[in-house]
Design an enzyme around this catalytic site. Structure first.
Site, mmCIF file in Angstrom:
data_model
loop_
_atom_site.group_PDB
_atom_site.id
_atom_site.type_symbol
_atom_site.label_atom_id
_atom_site.label_comp_id
_atom_site.label_asym_id
_atom_site.label_seq_id
_atom_site.Cartn_x
_atom_site.Cartn_y
_atom_site.Cartn_z
ATOM 1 N N LYS A 38 20.226 30.145 -50.551
ATOM 2 C CA LYS A 38 20.333 29.890 -51.997
ATOM 3 C C LYS A 38 21.553 29.050 -52.326
ATOM 4 O O LYS A 38 21.466 28.061 -53.057
ATOM 5 C CB LYS A 38 20.413 31.209 -52.778
ATOM 6 C CG LYS A 38 19.243 32.139 -52.625
ATOM 7 C CD LYS A 38 19.346 33.339 -53.559
ATOM 8 C CE LYS A 38 20.578 34.172 -53.324
ATOM 9 N NZ LYS A 38 20.586 34.837 -52.005
ATOM 10 N N ARG A 86 19.775 40.112 -61.309
ATOM 11 C CA ARG A 86 19.473 41.023 -60.198
ATOM 12 C C ARG A 86 18.710 42.254 -60.652
ATOM 13 O O ARG A 86 18.319 43.070 -59.808
ATOM 14 C CB ARG A 86 20.766 41.451 -59.502
ATOM 15 C CG ARG A 86 21.407 40.340 -58.698
ATOM 16 C CD ARG A 86 22.471 40.863 -57.779
ATOM 17 N NE ARG A 86 23.007 39.805 -56.938
ATOM 18 C CZ ARG A 86 23.878 40.005 -55.962
ATOM 19 N NH1 ARG A 86 24.289 41.226 -55.703
ATOM 20 N NH2 ARG A 86 24.326 38.995 -55.236
ATOM 21 N N ARG A 108 33.748 37.814 -39.798
ATOM 22 C CA ARG A 108 34.130 38.566 -40.995
ATOM 23 C C ARG A 108 33.493 39.954 -40.952
ATOM 24 O O ARG A 108 32.351 40.116 -40.507
ATOM 25 C CB ARG A 108 33.647 37.835 -42.252
ATOM 26 C CG ARG A 108 34.451 36.622 -42.630
ATOM 27 C CD ARG A 108 33.816 35.889 -43.801
ATOM 28 N NE ARG A 108 33.299 36.788 -44.822
ATOM 29 C CZ ARG A 108 32.541 36.397 -45.843
ATOM 30 N NH1 ARG A 108 32.202 35.135 -45.977
ATOM 31 N NH2 ARG A 108 32.106 37.266 -46.728
#
Length: 225
Positions: free
Chosen positions: A23, A98, A170
């Site tokens: 996205k 969302r 990460r």
């Protein structure tokens, strides 16, 4: 918002899909080409916190407490940005809405501006692919060079090709964290897609394809002056 401004907003697009579906990548490419603003909820929340806006302070309090940022804060940040000069020619929403209440609030917000959503582009990517895309990421901290142990591995496992220094991952990219993010995504995805399906706005794209192929298929939903 005046009718002339509405006419100038050529593209009013929502990008939808799981984390790691592309996205952000597609939004950045197309926002630049079509002079639309790229509104990433995560980026805007971080900016609001950094700039210590009223909404940012409220968001920080929630985030510091380990709580989800409430709908009214997120909607407020979208409202503050979507009417900005940067969005005059259109917008691309990435990470918003969302929830169905957020989608309904967006519809009201845009209706008040005599505007609406044109397309909801759903980038369809299997969970297994998302996990490999994200959990495979490796970075050379000093240079910013990136690798993926599944798709673009370094010549020597765990080492930067140029310096030979160790690569890092990460914490957010660990497989466990990615699976939790996918679980959260699936908790709202079906309801939200159904909301936009009922409006005839969903455009399904196979997000497993190469970036340039996905881009070619997505851009047919964008308009130029």
């Amino acid at each position: 918002m005046s009718s002339s401004t509405v006419r100038e907003q050529l593209n009013r697009i929502i990008f939808f899909g799981p984390p790691g579906s592309g996205k952000g990548t597609q939004s950045a490419i197309l926002a630049k080409e079509y002079e639309a603003c790229h509104l990433s909820t995560g980026d805007m929340l971080r900016d609001a916190v950094r700039n210590q806006t009223d909404l940012g302070k409220r968001a920080k309090a929630k985030m510091d407490a380990g709580e989800l940022v409430s709908d009214d804060i997120v909607i407020g940040i979208i409202r503050d940005n979507i009417g900005s000069p940067a969005c005059k020619k259109g917008f691309i929403l990435d990470g918003f809405p969302r929830t169905v209440p957020q989608a309904e609030a967006l519809d009201i917000m845009l209706s008040d501006r005599q505007s609406r959503v044109d397309h909801v582009i759903n980038l369809d990517v299997k969970d297994e692919s998302v996990i490999r895309r994200i959990s495979g990421r490796l970075t050379h901290a000093a240079s910013g060079r990136t690798y993926n142990k599944f798709f673009k591995p370094p010549q020597v496992p765990g080492k930067d090709d140029v310096t030979g220094e160790p690569l890092t991952q990460r914490h957010d990219d660990s497989e466990e964290v990615v699976k939790n993010r996918l679980k959260t995504y699936h908790s709202y995805a079906d309801k939200l897609l159904a909301y936009y399906q009922n409006k005839g706005l969903v455009r399904n794209i196979d997000g497993e394809q190469q970036i340039n192929v996905v881009n070619e298929q997505v851009r047919k939903y964008f308009r130029k002056e």
